[in-house]
Design a protein around this motif. Structure first.
Motif, short mmCIF file in Angstrom:
data_model
loop_
_atom_site.label_atom_id
_atom_site.label_comp_id
_atom_site.label_asym_id
_atom_site.label_seq_id
_atom_site.Cartn_x
_atom_site.Cartn_y
_atom_site.Cartn_z
N HIS A 1 48.43 33.16 49.17
CA HIS A 1 47.79 34.24 49.93
C HIS A 1 47.66 35.51 49.09
O HIS A 1 46.64 36.20 49.16
N TYR A 2 48.69 35.81 48.30
CA TYR A 2 48.60 36.97 47.42
C TYR A 2 47.50 36.79 46.37
O TYR A 2 46.79 37.73 46.04
N LYS A 3 47.35 35.57 45.86
CA LYS A 3 46.28 35.31 44.89
C LYS A 3 44.91 35.50 45.53
O LYS A 3 44.00 36.03 44.89
N GLN A 4 44.76 35.06 46.78
CA GLN A 4 43.51 35.26 47.49
C GLN A 4 43.20 36.76 47.60
O GLN A 4 42.09 37.19 47.30
N ALA A 5 44.21 37.53 47.99
CA ALA A 5 44.03 38.98 48.10
C ALA A 5 43.71 39.58 46.73
O ALA A 5 42.80 40.41 46.60
N LEU A 6 44.43 39.16 45.72
CA LEU A 6 44.24 39.68 44.36
C LEU A 6 42.82 39.41 43.85
O LEU A 6 42.18 40.30 43.27
N ASN A 7 42.33 38.20 44.06
CA ASN A 7 40.98 37.86 43.60
C ASN A 7 39.93 38.76 44.23
O ASN A 7 39.02 39.24 43.54
N ILE A 8 40.08 39.02 45.50
CA ILE A 8 39.11 39.90 46.19
C ILE A 8 39.24 41.33 45.68
O ILE A 8 38.25 41.99 45.40
N ILE A 9 40.48 41.79 45.56
CA ILE A 9 40.71 43.15 45.07
C ILE A 9 40.11 43.33 43.68
O ILE A 9 39.49 44.36 43.38
N GLN A 10 40.25 42.33 42.84
CA GLN A 10 39.70 42.43 41.49
C GLN A 10 38.18 42.39 41.51
O GLN A 10 37.54 43.04 40.69
N GLU A 11 37.59 41.64 42.45
CA GLU A 11 36.13 41.62 42.59
C GLU A 11 35.61 42.97 43.03
O GLU A 11 34.62 43.48 42.50
N VAL A 12 36.27 43.54 44.06
CA VAL A 12 35.84 44.81 44.62
C VAL A 12 36.12 45.94 43.63
O VAL A 12 35.33 46.85 43.47
N GLY A 13 37.28 45.87 42.97
CA GLY A 13 37.63 46.82 41.93
C GLY A 13 38.39 48.04 42.38
O GLY A 13 38.31 48.46 43.53
N ASN A 14 39.19 48.56 41.48
CA ASN A 14 39.88 49.84 41.62
C ASN A 14 40.72 49.96 42.90
O ASN A 14 40.62 50.94 43.61
#
Length: 173
Positions: free
Chosen positions: A103-116
């Motif tokens: 679940h953290y990886k899912q959140a991390l991938n989105i955060i990295q896509e969206v950025g900052n």
């Protein structure tokens, strides 16, 4: 319905969770009548937090998963990331190691896509701790080193120190 949500949030800040849940349930009924997906998602998210605060992990998961499903249906990336992180927190609180990492990886991938997003370092730090707990020290160090770089870039000295302590623990194994 929005006023009911505001009242629910107000009572939650006062740790009057039973009143808070009453307001959220009333708001939820209205949002459901109008098929207001964003309203339903928000209420389920807030209910998930309350149940988590009350240490009712099973109810917390039910609410967060309902919120996640809706956020995925409406393709609200930031909400998906935040809810996935919350679900990871619940599973972590239940003592699981593998499930929260996903679940953290899912959140991390989105955060990295969206950025900052300032949470990126926190999520990487948590992933590093979980990998360390699983005995996968290589992956733990990889996540922790990424977190430390983010914290350095943000001039976050306290978090930077916490990650260094965790790296020391991993290296001692």
């Amino acid at each position: 319905a929005l006023l009911l949500v505001k009242m629910g949030r107000l009572y939650h800040t006062k740790d009057e969770n039973s009143k808070s849940l009453e307001y959220f349930d009333k708001a939820l009924k209205i949002f459901e009548q109008f098929d207001d997906k964003n309203g339903i998602m928000a209420v389920q998210f807030y209910k998930g937090r309350i149940y988590f605060d009350q240490n009712d992990k099973s109810k917390s998961l039910v609410s967060f998963k309902k919120a996640l499903e809706i956020s995925q249906d409406v393709k609200y990336q930031e909400a998906i990331a935040e809810i996935a992180e919350e679900i990871g927190d619940v599973y972590k609180g239940m003592g699981y190691l593998n499930i929260p990492v996903e679940h953290y990886k899912q959140a991390l991938n989105i955060i990295q896509e969206v950025g900052n997003d300032p949470k990126e370092g926190d999520i990487l730090y948590t992933i590093g701790q979980l990998y360390s707990g699983m005995g996968d020290y290589k992956k733990a160090l990889e996540a922790l080193n990424k977190a430390i770089q983010i914290y350095k870039d943000q001039n976050s000295m306290v978090e930077n120190g916490e990650v260094l302590v965790e790296i020391g623990k991993v290296n001692s194994n």
